[in-house]
Design a protein around this motif. Structure first.
Motif, PDB file in Angstrom:
ATOM      1  N   ALA A 268       0.843  -1.207   0.000  1.00  0.00           N
ATOM      2  CA  ALA A 268       0.000   0.000   0.000  1.00  0.00           C
ATOM      3  C   ALA A 268       0.876   1.254   0.000  1.00  0.00           C
ATOM      4  O   ALA A 268       0.572   2.246  -0.674  1.00  0.00           O
ATOM      5  N   ARG A 270       4.038   1.505  -1.165  1.00  0.00           N
ATOM      6  CA  ARG A 270       4.695   1.660  -2.473  1.00  0.00           C
ATOM      7  C   ARG A 270       3.694   2.149  -3.516  1.00  0.00           C
ATOM      8  O   ARG A 270       4.025   2.963  -4.374  1.00  0.00           O
ATOM      9  N   ALA A 271       2.456   1.642  -3.431  1.00  0.00           N
ATOM     10  CA  ALA A 271       1.456   2.010  -4.444  1.00  0.00           C
ATOM     11  C   ALA A 271       1.143   3.504  -4.390  1.00  0.00           C
ATOM     12  O   ALA A 271       1.047   4.157  -5.438  1.00  0.00           O
ATOM     13  N   VAL A 272       0.993   4.072  -3.198  1.00  0.00           N
ATOM     14  CA  VAL A 272       0.691   5.511  -3.137  1.00  0.00           C
ATOM     15  C   VAL A 272       1.896   6.329  -3.595  1.00  0.00           C
ATOM     16  O   VAL A 272       1.753   7.385  -4.219  1.00  0.00           O
ATOM     17  N   MET A 274       4.263   5.345  -5.823  1.00  0.00           N
ATOM     18  CA  MET A 274       4.470   5.212  -7.258  1.00  0.00           C
ATOM     19  C   MET A 274       3.366   5.911  -8.049  1.00  0.00           C
ATOM     20  O   MET A 274       3.552   6.224  -9.230  1.00  0.00           O
ATOM     21  N   ALA A 275       2.220   6.178  -7.407  1.00  0.00           N
ATOM     22  CA  ALA A 275       1.137   6.895  -8.088  1.00  0.00           C
ATOM     23  C   ALA A 275       1.350   8.404  -8.060  1.00  0.00           C
ATOM     24  O   ALA A 275       0.650   9.138  -8.764  1.00  0.00           O
TER      25      ALA A 275
END
Lengths: 510, 510
Positions: A268, A270-272, A274-275
Motif C-alpha cells: 500500500a 509503495r502504491a501511493v 508510485m502513483a
C-alpha cells in the motif's frame, strides 16, 4: 486561501456584533477553511489546508532551490539525503563487483558506517548493529556527529550495547540514502542516478555488503549480530550466511518469513508513492521528489508502527485545538473537518510531513521490497540458490520425520519444543511453515540466539516471533532465548522500551 | 510502453535462438516491463504497468465519454454511479428540510430503497436493514433488479431474514451515490452538484432520513433494525433515537464508539483520495473522477476487511503467474517486480481496480467521516445536543456509583456483567470507556439486542464487541445476546459466514 483569510478577518471584525445571524454566517465562511458544512447559505467553494499543504511544500522546495547558489536551479531541489555529510560518518568504498541474489551484481558500492567503543587488539569484541528500513548509520551520537541517534539510549557505557566492553558498528544499509549506495547514487555506467535501474536487492545482499566492510576492517568474527525490525532480518541472515563468523544473534521484532499481511501494508505504501506524478517511474532526481506520495506512504507506515491501545490512551477521540480563525457557531456542535481533526489524524499527518523530504522515495521502495522478499524457509532459500553453510560445530541431525515430510504439520510432533507450550496457549491451527522454516534455519542450529517480540506489534506479530524461536528449536538449537513483551507501544517498542528490550539484550550478550 | 512491446516481440523471436547470452539480454529488457533488475547492461528506463494503469484508465474514461452520444463531451465522464437506474429501486423524495447534527439542515433529500417479502396488514413485520459504507440498497435480487445482491444468501424464504415472515427494507444511505442524496447530487440552491459543499453527516442523520421514509410508508414500528459494520452503527443509533419504534436491534461487527485505530485507517484512505490531483477539492464532477486515489484508498480499505491468517492460507507468499512476455533468465532466481508480484499484491490491486469507478469519491469521504464521528458515550451525545429519549418501558435505575462517577473504571464494580467474565479472560486494563458508554446507551436498556463480533476482525476488533455488550448490560439491559465467531475472514465475515452469522440472526429474530 484568500477566501479563508478574508473570512477570518471578517469574523474577527464581527465577533462582537450583536446580530447573531451575521456572526453565524461569517463564522461558517471561515470554518470552511477546513470544514465543509454549509450547504445552501454559502456558495463559496471550501478549501482544504491538508491538500494545499502539498502545493505549499512544493513551492517551498522550489524556492529553497532557487535561493541556494549551489546547486543551480536546473539541477533540481536537494532534499537532506542528497546532501550527505561525509564528515559525520565513515565510508567504505568497495571497488569490485558485489554478486546479488536476484540480479547479476553491483559493479561497486559504498557503505556508510559509524562506530562506538574501542576495538579490542584481537578484534573479538565487535557487535554489528543492523537498522530498520529508514534509519541511517547514526544509531547514537559520536564525536563526528553529536546529534541524538536513533538508538541513543541503547548504546554507551553500561548500556544495552556497552561501549566499555564492545566495539559497535552500524551501517547505512545497501539501497539506503544516507551515504551507502542506493537508487539515488550515481550509476558509474551512465553517470546518472540509478533510479529504478537499480537492481532488486535482497536482505542477504545487504548483509554481504556489510561483511565486505568487516573484511576491510580485518574483523574475522563478530561477537554478535544485533537488529530490530528489518535489522532483525539482517541479523538472522548474517548468522545464516556466516555461522563461523557470527558469535550470537539478536532478533527483535523481526521475522524469518515476511507474512502476506506485512507485504500488504508495504505494498500500500509503495502504491501511493508510485502513483505520485512526481515519481516519474523513479527518475525524479532532476526534478521535484514525490513528496506527497512519501507523506501518504509514511502515514500508512506509522499506523503499523504503533498500536490501537496506545492511541486509545494517548489520543482517544480528542480533537485538535481550533485556531482563532476557525471559530465555531455557539448554537451547534463543533463542525468536523475533512482534513485532520482528531488528534490521531494530526499525529499521522505530522509524522508523514516530517518524513517526506528526509528519505529517498526509491530507497523506500527498494528496501521495503527487500523486506517483502525475505523468506528463510528451505524451499525459498533453495530457489534463490542460497546454499546453506554448515552450522558452526556440526548440526544435530534433523528429526527424521521433518526431513521426510518437510511440509507436514509439526504441531503434534514438536509440541514440547514450541514457545506456546510454556506460557501461551497453542494456536488454533498447527503452525503452517514451521517444518520448512526449521529446515531453512538449520545453519543457525548452534548459534546462541535471542528472539524478542512484542504482543501489541501488528506488523511483526508475536506469532511470528514464536515461529522463529520454535523453528530454531526444531532445527536443534538449544540456545534460544525467547521473550515476549507486553505494553502498548507495538512495533516501535524496540525504540522506546530501554528497560525491557535493553535489559534482555544486555543479559543475552553478557 | 512501446519499449516493452518491442522487447516482448524480440524475446519471442529470439526465444529459440541457441545463443544463450542474446536470449538472456532480451529477456531482461522484456522483464523490465515490471522488474527493474538490470543495472549496467541496459540503459533503457524500466516502466511500470501498475503506474501506467492509471493513465490507461484515464484514457478509457475519456474515450468512453467521447463515443457516447449522451451526455456530451463537455459534461465529463460518467461513472456507473452517475447513471442511476431508477427502475431498479424505489425512491422516496422528502421535500422538507432534514435537521442535521452538525450542520443546519438539508433542504430536501431522496432515499433510494428496495424491499423484500410482504408487508403485513398491521405493518408489524418490518425489518430495516442498514448497509456498510459503500453498499447500495440492492441487498438481494428483486423483480426490478435480478442482479445478485450484497447479502443475497441472507435474505429470502427460510433465510436469516426470512421473507416468508418479514418485510425487509434496505436503503442506500444518505450521503451515498446509489440513488440517495449525497455529495454527487444536485444542490437545489446552485443547480450544481453539492461536492464538498455538502454538509458533514452523522450516522444519526442517516437514520433520521430512514425514519422519514418509514413515516412515509406508514410504518410506525420496526420488528427489528439490523446492520453490520457501519450498518451496525446505524442499527444501534436507530434503537437509541426511537426506542418505542424499534423492537429489536442487531449489531454485527460494529461499534458504539469508533476507535483511534479505525479512524487512522479511514484517514489514510481519505488522505490518498484527497491528494489525487483529480479530486480538485471535491469539485470533479465536470471532469475526471479521482480514480487513482479511489483505487489506492480501496487497497488500504481491503487490508482492513480481511485477516492475515486468511491471506496466509489463501495466498501465502505465492507469486503471480508470469505471462510469456516476462520470461526470466534460467541462471537466476525469478526477478521480483516492484509492481504487484505476490498474489496478495495482485489481489489488493484487483480489488482497488474493481472499485475505483464504482463509487463516488466524495461519498466515500463523507460516509467514512461519519463513521469516525460515531460515538455513543454520554459526554459526546451531550455535546451533540442529542437528548436521550426514555427507554421503552422505563429504564432500570443506573447503579448509583455509575451516575456518581461516570468516568471511573468499571472493572471491579461490574465484573459479573462483563462478556469476558464468561468465556474470555479479562483485559489487562479496566475498560476505559465502559461507564460513559453505558450511560450513553441507556435508551437501549429495554431493547433486546444481538451483538455479534469476529475474533479475526482488525477493523472492529472483538474487544469493541465485548465493550458494546458489556455497556448495554451495565446500562441495565437484560436481553443482550452476545456471540463471538472464530474463523479467518476478519471483518468481511458478515458477508460470508451464512451459517454462523445467519444462524445467530435467525435465532435472535424468532
Amino acid at each position: 486561501m484568500n477566501v479563508g483569510k478574508v473570512g477570518a478577518k471578517t469574523l474577527r471584525a464581527l465577533s462582537k456584533a450583536p446580530a447573531r445571524t451575521h456572526v453565524s454566517l461569517s463564522a461558517r465562511a471561515a470554518s470552511q477553511c477546513a470544514s465543509p458544512g454549509s450547504s445552501s447559505s454559502s456558495h463559496e467553494r471550501p478549501h482544504f489546508p491538508c491538500v494545499d499543504a502539498h502545493a505549499a511544500r512544493e513551492s517551498r522546495i522550489i524556492s529553497s532551490r532557487s535561493v541556494s547558489s549551489t546547486p543551480p536551479v536546473s539541477s533540481g531541489p536537494e532534499p537532506p539525503y542528497a546532501r550527505p555529510n561525509p564528515k559525520s560518518y565513515k565510508v567504505y568504498r568497495h571497488t569490485s563487483p558485489l554478486p546479488l541474489v536476484y540480479a547479476d551484481s553491483l559493479p561497486s558500492f559504498d557503505i556508510a558506517y559509524e562506530t562506538w567503543g574501542t576495538l579490542a587488539p584481537n578484534k573479538d569484541n565487535v557487535i554489528l548493529l543492523h537498522t530498520g528500513l529508514s534509519a541511517s548509520s547514526h544509531a547514537a551520537s559520536t564525536e563526528l556527529n553529536p546529534a541524538y541517534g536513533w538508538w541513543e539510549k541503547f548504546i554507551g557505557p553500561g548500556k544495552a550495547l556497552d561501549t566499555n566492553q564492545f566495539f559497535i558498528i552500524c551501517t547505512n544499509v545497501l539501497g539506503g540514502c544516507y551515504g551507502s549506495t542506493g537508487p539515488s547514487s550515481i550509476d558509474p555506467s551512465t553517470g546518472e542516478p540509478y533510479a529504478t535501474r537499480f537492481p532488486i536487492l535482497s536482505i542477504f545482499d545487504m548483509v554481504q555488503a556489510q561483511f565486505r566492510l568487516l573484511d576491510h576492517l580485518g574483523i574475522e568474527r563478530l561477537y554478535a549480530s544485533v537488529g530490530s525490525s528489518m535489522g532483525a532480518m539482517q541479523s538472522l541472515a548474517a548468522g545464516w550466511l556466516y555461522p563461523e563468523r557470527v558469535g550470537k544473534v539478536v532478533s527483535i521484532s523481526g521475522t524469518a518469513r515476511s507474512s502476506p499481511s506485512a507485504i500488504a501494508m508495504r505494498f500500500a505504501q509503495r502504491a501511493v508513492l508510485m502513483a505520485d506524478p512526481n515519481w516519474k517511474n523513479g527518475f525524479y532526481y532532476d526534478g521535484l521528489p514525490p513528496h506527497a506520495g512519501m507523506k501518504l506512504a509514511r502515514q500508512i507506515a506509522t499506523i503499523t508502527y504503533r498500536s490501537g491501545p496506545e492511541w486509545d490512551i494517548r489520543f482517544g477521540r480528542k480533537l485538535r485545538k481550533l485556531p482563532d480563525s476557525e471559530q465555531q457557531r455557539p448554537d451547534k456542535p463543533r463542525t468536523p473537518a475533512l482534513c485532520p481533526d482528531f488528534l490521531i489524524e494530526t499525529y499521522l499527518d505530522h509524522q508523514g510531513e516530517e518524513f517526506c523530504l528526509k528519505y529517498d522515495a526509491n530507497s523506500l521502495i527498494y528496501i521495503s521490497k527487500a523486506m517483502d522478499l525475505f523468506d528463510m524457509t528451505a524451499p525459498t532459500l533453495s530457489e534463490l540458490r542460497l546454499t546453506p553453510p554448515a552450522p558452526r560445530s556440526g548440526p544435530p541431525p534433523l528429526p527424521p520425520s521433518l526431513s521426510a515430510h518437510p511440509s507436514s504439520p509439526a504441531h503434534s510432533q514438536y509440541h514440547h519444543l514450541l514457545s506456546h507450550s510454556k506460557s501461551h496457549p497453542p494456536p488454533p491451527n498447527p503452525p503452517l511453515h514451521l517444518p520448512d522454516l526449521a529446515a531453512g534455519l538449520q545453519p543457525l542450529a548452534n548459534t546462541p540466539t535471542l528472539i524478542l517480540g512484542v504482543q501489541s506489534d501488528i506488523l511483526f506479530p508475536v506469532e511470528q516471533q514464536r515461529e522463529v524461536a520454535d523453528a530454531l528449536r526444531v532445527a536443534g538449537n538449544q540456545m534460544v532465548s525467547y521473550y515476549e513483551l507486553g505494553g502498548v507501544w507495538g512495533h516501535d517498542t524496540f525504540l522506546l522500551d530501554v528497560q525491557n528490550v535493553g535489559g534482555a539484550i544486555r543479559g543475552f550478550l553478557s
